[in-house]
Design an enzyme around this catalytic site. Structure first.
Site, PDB file in Angstrom:
ATOM      1  N   LYS A   3      -5.666  -7.246   7.304  1.00 25.39           N
ATOM      2  CA  LYS A   3      -6.975  -7.451   7.939  1.00 25.39           C
ATOM      3  C   LYS A   3      -6.835  -7.641   9.450  1.00 25.39           C
ATOM      4  O   LYS A   3      -7.631  -7.111  10.239  1.00 25.39           O
ATOM      5  CB  LYS A   3      -7.668  -8.664   7.311  1.00 25.39           C
ATOM      6  CG  LYS A   3      -8.067  -8.453   5.852  1.00 25.39           C
ATOM      7  CD  LYS A   3      -8.668  -9.725   5.255  1.00 25.39           C
ATOM      8  CE  LYS A   3      -9.074  -9.514   3.801  1.00 25.39           C
ATOM      9  NZ  LYS A   3      -9.629 -10.721   3.187  1.00 25.39           N
TER      10      LYS A   3
ATOM     11  N   PRO B  88       0.823  -1.217   0.000  1.00 22.44           N
ATOM     12  CA  PRO B  88       0.000   0.000   0.000  1.00 22.44           C
ATOM     13  C   PRO B  88       0.851   1.257   0.000  1.00 22.44           C
ATOM     14  O   PRO B  88       2.053   1.210   0.286  1.00 22.44           O
ATOM     15  CB  PRO B  88      -0.806  -0.135   1.295  1.00 22.44           C
ATOM     16  CG  PRO B  88      -0.013  -1.056   2.160  1.00 22.44           C
ATOM     17  CD  PRO B  88       0.686  -1.995   1.247  1.00 22.44           C
ATOM     18  N   PRO B  89       0.248   2.404  -0.287  1.00 21.48           N
ATOM     19  CA  PRO B  89       1.011   3.664  -0.320  1.00 21.48           C
ATOM     20  C   PRO B  89       1.542   4.046   1.059  1.00 21.48           C
ATOM     21  O   PRO B  89       0.933   3.761   2.086  1.00 21.48           O
ATOM     22  CB  PRO B  89      -0.025   4.696  -0.801  1.00 21.48           C
ATOM     23  CG  PRO B  89      -1.130   3.896  -1.416  1.00 21.48           C
ATOM     24  CD  PRO B  89      -1.156   2.596  -0.701  1.00 21.48           C
ATOM     25  N   GLY B  90       2.690   4.717   1.050  1.00 20.78           N
ATOM     26  CA  GLY B  90       3.210   5.305   2.273  1.00 20.78           C
ATOM     27  C   GLY B  90       3.930   4.365   3.206  1.00 20.78           C
ATOM     28  O   GLY B  90       4.221   4.726   4.341  1.00 20.78           O
ATOM     29  N   VAL B  91       4.256   3.120   2.747  1.00 14.65           N
ATOM     30  CA  VAL B  91       4.929   2.183   3.650  1.00 14.65           C
ATOM     31  C   VAL B  91       6.442   2.183   3.458  1.00 14.65           C
ATOM     32  O   VAL B  91       7.147   1.415   4.118  1.00 14.65           O
ATOM     33  CB  VAL B  91       4.375   0.750   3.474  1.00 14.65           C
ATOM     34  CG1 VAL B  91       2.929   0.692   3.915  1.00 14.65           C
ATOM     35  CG2 VAL B  91       4.529   0.269   2.043  1.00 14.65           C
ATOM     36  N   GLY B  92       6.952   3.009   2.543  1.00 15.67           N
ATOM     37  CA  GLY B  92       8.407   3.141   2.413  1.00 15.67           C
ATOM     38  C   GLY B  92       9.028   2.345   1.288  1.00 15.67           C
ATOM     39  O   GLY B  92      10.215   2.020   1.348  1.00 15.67           O
ATOM     40  N   LYS B  93       8.273   2.042   0.240  1.00 13.64           N
ATOM     41  CA  LYS B  93       8.826   1.249  -0.864  1.00 13.64           C
ATOM     42  C   LYS B  93       9.913   2.021  -1.606  1.00 13.64           C
ATOM     43  O   LYS B  93      10.994   1.500  -1.869  1.00 13.64           O
ATOM     44  CB  LYS B  93       7.700   0.848  -1.830  1.00 13.64           C
ATOM     45  CG  LYS B  93       6.608   0.008  -1.196  1.00 13.64           C
ATOM     46  CD  LYS B  93       5.574  -0.424  -2.203  1.00 13.64           C
ATOM     47  CE  LYS B  93       4.831   0.734  -2.813  1.00 13.64           C
ATOM     48  NZ  LYS B  93       4.020   1.475  -1.845  1.00 13.64           N
ATOM     49  N   THR B  94       9.604   3.258  -1.966  1.00 15.17           N
ATOM     50  CA  THR B  94      10.570   4.065  -2.720  1.00 15.17           C
ATOM     51  C   THR B  94      11.815   4.352  -1.893  1.00 15.17           C
ATOM     52  O   THR B  94      12.950   4.269  -2.391  1.00 15.17           O
ATOM     53  CB  THR B  94       9.917   5.380  -3.168  1.00 15.17           C
ATOM     54  OG1 THR B  94       8.721   5.087  -3.898  1.00 15.17           O
ATOM     55  CG2 THR B  94      10.859   6.173  -4.045  1.00 15.17           C
TER      56      THR B  94
ATOM     57  N   SER C 227     -14.086 -12.471  -0.290  1.00 11.88           N
ATOM     58  CA  SER C 227     -13.710 -12.731   1.103  1.00 11.88           C
ATOM     59  C   SER C 227     -14.829 -12.451   2.097  1.00 11.88           C
ATOM     60  O   SER C 227     -14.714 -12.788   3.269  1.00 11.88           O
ATOM     61  CB  SER C 227     -12.474 -11.908   1.482  1.00 11.88           C
ATOM     62  OG  SER C 227     -12.761 -10.532   1.413  1.00 11.88           O
TER      63      SER C 227
END
Length: 825
Positions: free
Chosen positions: A755, A390-396, A712
């Protein structure tokens, strides 16, 4: 045509003739009247000559080198000086036999014999009469044969003969004009010939034709036929000479233009030097000097030099000049086999990753493992990393940390919204404003051949009529192909195999399968509340403090304040919103300092509420179990996990099923599957079958503006239906996720970690999952699942046994059924 006769005699006396068959052709005044009518001996010696054919009336010099030929010439010189001259069929044969010489030759008279200092003998002979060998007498010590002499058979003068003679002379004159190598004096000799027979012999001896063609002319007995064939040969020679003349004239014109351009350029160069300006030659010389220092392959070096030579030939004012110059500068600006030294100290790499990122232990371990393989293999031929989450987790920023750990340079290329293939492969040079693709542009910018190259948001690539960029990446991200990456602008192969590519993505669904297959997917999951608190303390607060010009003693955050911000003002998997909210609090303190107002440097939960206002999100979003048919489910979104509610209600009707809440097709099918299964199990659950026909069922999933889909929620829908039909309570603080089948099996789903974190944030105490999802729970750090009880099930019946309580809700729905009608009514 023959060379000038007087010059030939001078050369002959000086001994310039070498090799048997070398000849200079000329005529004597006494032969202008044509061959004589005297009788000749029937048995004559035969001299074989190479590369020439002797014709009657023509005088030629011949150098004699073979011993057999020297004996023949000396014997003839002492006698009547008459010899037969026949051409060799194969001029490479040094010892010819009877079968190696033509059978038609010319009787010749030795006019003069000269012995040269090197031992060779040169004779000057004059052709007398054609003959044909009738009988071979002997070949020892030289050839002797009996011959039959051939008459010329040239008809007396007529209009046809006169026309043929004029045609031959005109053709000869044309050849003299077109061939500047023939002396002009040869025209005088040609004009003085008034004997048609001798004219054909003279021209036949001098035409530019192979020995086979001249021998063919010699063997023709009919004079008209011989003259006609001779004219055909001469016309072919004229055509060839005219073509050569045209080519030479054109080349001469081009050379004149080049000389003019060169002269003008030299003048420009002098003027530019006087004015202190640099000319194009100086630019090209500078580029060539820089190119000599490049470590490129021989093929690229050759191509580069060719381009520089092309620039020198282009007029600097021409439109092509800046295009060619820009291309050469692009080539020389690129890094070719220029590398930074990798730092494979894995302990240092782990320290860097831990210092830059808190948590993400699984991801960091995978990166360390990958770097360990690079250290052992010392090459990059392996899968390309793709950080997915997800966005904002530090991938870049993880990619940046990898570059820092390895000691490499870092490039980031954003692919969001990229829809033109030329952005990757570049444009061809034929287009106006052509430039290389972003891959080559970034390599040119970083000036190193082995950077860490982050391809950000690779899942956001799109395509249109201009091409499909994701297909272009198939070559870039394939270790077997990217060593010979071909950019349309460069036109030469470029090696990308030493580049460490790290892609980032929020979703794998939009990445085409062939591209996804080339990458090693590393999932980066969302942060827990505990991790977010540590990230805020270690990274976000110091960063915001520094950006707003505050010192460490001017502002401090209590842990409770950070927890309140995380729980009440943000809801995300990453920390971007958290950083913005912290920045808002820091700015409020910065304003107080700037305005010299009193303030408390310690940020407490009360301070947070005062600055940020009322809470945006509720911590306890779990709804109680007082209402039948409301069940808590677990969902995965691109920003992390969330809990959702499945609400169901019954109303009098005809058994209609209504679904609302902007549900997708898969979710609708899950609801229909759950209802069908529930009908089949109604009796065991104590449900009156009449309720399915006389009551309408409405299922709603709140937040109707948000699209929802996926399988789900299957067991959640089934439990909600069972609760509303039985009016039994749902167990308190229980949530569930899982897909169902029509026969009541519970199947695994994805996004378990997100989840679980969402459930913990919402205060859920029990979670129902498929047994096959147990492996996902085992991979989660036990600190994050502490306080949650998990129930792993295989069948839907087990779900209902756990989730449904025995007692009914406080105010249950009273079912009123119509009495059954009698048959026949």
């Amino acid at each position: 045509m023959s060379q000038f006769p007087n010059l030939m005699f001078e050369n002959l006396i000086e001994g310039d003739y070498t090799g048997e068959g070398d000849l200079i052709q000329l005529i004597t005044d006494e032969e202008e009247e044509g061959p004589g009518k005297e009788s000749f001996e029937e048995e004559i010696p035969i001299l074989s000559v190479r590369n020439t054919v002797l014709f009657p009336g023509v005088v030629i010099p011949i150098t004699v080198g073979r011993q057999r030929s020297i004996r023949l010439v000396k014997k003839a010189q002492k006698g009547n000086k008459l010899i037969g001259v026949c051409a060799q069929i194969n001029h490479n044969n040094d010892d010819p036999a009877w079968d190696d010489i033509y059978q038609v030759g010319t009787l010749a008279k030795i006019i003069k014999m000269i012995v040269l200092p090197d031992g060779n003998t040169t004779i000057i002979i004059q052709g007398k009469k054609r003959f044909k060998i009738r009988e071979q007498v002997t070949d020892d010590p030289y050839f002797i044969a009996k011959v039959d002499y051939l008459d010329e058979n040239f008809p007396k003068s007529s209009r046809k003969i006169k026309a043929l003679e004029e045609s031959l002379k005109e053709a000869a004159t044309r050849i003299l004009y077109l061939n500047p190598e023939i002396p002009r004096e040869a025209q005088v000799a040609l004009d003085n010939i008034d004997n048609t027979a001798f004219l054909t012999h003279f021209l036949s001896s001098n035409i530019n034709a192979p020995v086979e063609s001249k021998q063919r002319l010699l063997e023709i007995n009919d004079g008209v036929d011989r003259a006609t064939l001779l004219l055909e040969f001469m016309m072919k020679d004229i055509q060839m000479l005219e073509l050569k003349s045209e080519i030479q004239k054109k080349v001469h014109t081009d050379i004149d233009q080049q000389q003019r351009d060169y002269f003008l350029r030299q003048q420009m160069k002098v003027l530019q030097t006087e004015l202190g300006e640099e000319g194009p030659e100086k630019e090209v010389d500078d580029l060539r000097t820089r190119g000599d220092l490049k470590l490129w392959s021989k093929e690229v070096a050759k191509h580069f030099d060719k381009e520089l030579d092309k620039i020198l030939r282009i007029n600097p004012s021409a439109a092509e000049y800046p295009i060619a110059l820009n291309y050469a500068e692009t080539l020389v600006d690129l890094p070719w086999n220029e590398y930074t030294q990798d730092n494979f100290d894995l302990k240092h790499a782990k320290k860097v990753l831990d210092g830059d990122h808190f948590g993400l232990d699984k991801v960091k371990d995978r990166i360390i493992e990958y770097l360990a393989v690079l250290k052992l293999k010392n090459d990059l031929k392996g899968p390309i990393l793709c950080l997915y989450g997800p966005p904002g987790v530090g991938k870049t920023s993880l990619g940046k940390s990898v570059a820092k750990a390895l000691g490499r340079k870092y490039i980031r290329m954003s692919l969001g919204g990229l829809h033109d293939e030329a952005e990757i492969r570049g444009h061809r040079k034929t287009y106006v404003g052509a430039m290389p693709g972003k891959i080559i542009q970034n390599m040119k910018k970083v000036k190193i051949s082995n950077p860490v190259f982050v391809l950000d948001e690779i899942d956001k690539l799109s395509s249109d009529f201009r091409g499909d960029p994701s297909s272009a990446f198939l070559e870039v991200l394939d270790p077997e192909q990217n060593s010979t990456f071909m950019d349309n602008y460069l036109e030469v192969e470029y090696d990308l195999s030493k580049v460490l590519f790290i892609a980032t993505a929020n979703s794998l669904d939009t990445i085409q399968p062939a591209l996804r297959d080339r990458m090693e997917i590393i999932e980066v999951t969302g942060y827990t509340q505990e991790e977010k608190v540590e990230i805020a303390k270690r990274h976000l607060v110091p960063k915001q403090r520094k950006e707003h010009g505050l010192k460490a003693n001017q502002i401090t955050f209590e842990k409770a304040a950070l927890v309140k911000i995380i729980e009440d003002y943000t809801r995300e998997s990453g920390v971007r919103s958290l950083e913005r909210v912290i920045g808002k609090v820091v700015r409020n303190i910065a304003k107080s300092i700037a305005m010299e107002e009193e303030y408390d440097p310690k940020i407490t939960p009360e301070t947070v509420r005062k600055v940020l206002g009322s809470e945006i999100f509720d911590k306890e979003i779990y709804e109680d179990n007082s209402i039948a048919g409301v069940v808590t489910g677990l969902a995965w979104t691109s920003v992390g996990g969330e809990i959702l509610f499945i609400e169901s209600s019954l109303s009098r009707g005809k058994g209609k099923l209504t679904l609302s809440g902007q549900l997708g097709d898969v979710m609708k099918e899950s609801a229909m599957t759950a209802l069908s299964y529930l009908k089949s199990r109604a009796e065991s659950l104590g449900i009156d079958h009449r309720v399915f026909d006389q009551y309408d069922l409405h299922i709603h999933v709140p937040a109707g503006a948000v699209p929802k889909d996926g399988p789900s929620a299957g067991i959640t829908m089934l439990t909600a239906m069972a609760s509303v039909y039985t009016q039994r309570k749902i167990k308190a603080k229980v949530a569930m996720t899982g897909e169902i089948s029509l026969i009541g099996k519970v199947m695994p789903v994805g996004g378990i970690k997100e989840k679980i974190l969402a459930a913990k944030r919402a205060g859920i105490k029990e979670i129902i999952l498929c047994k096959k999802n147990k492996r996902d729970i085992e991979e989660i750090d036990q600190r994050y699942v502490k306080g949650i009880d998990f129930h792993f099930v295989d069948r839907v019946d087990e779900v209902l046994d756990i989730a449904l309580m025995k007692n009914k809700v406080d105010r249950p729905l009273i079912f009123n059924f119509d009495s059954e009608k009698k048959k026949g009514e």
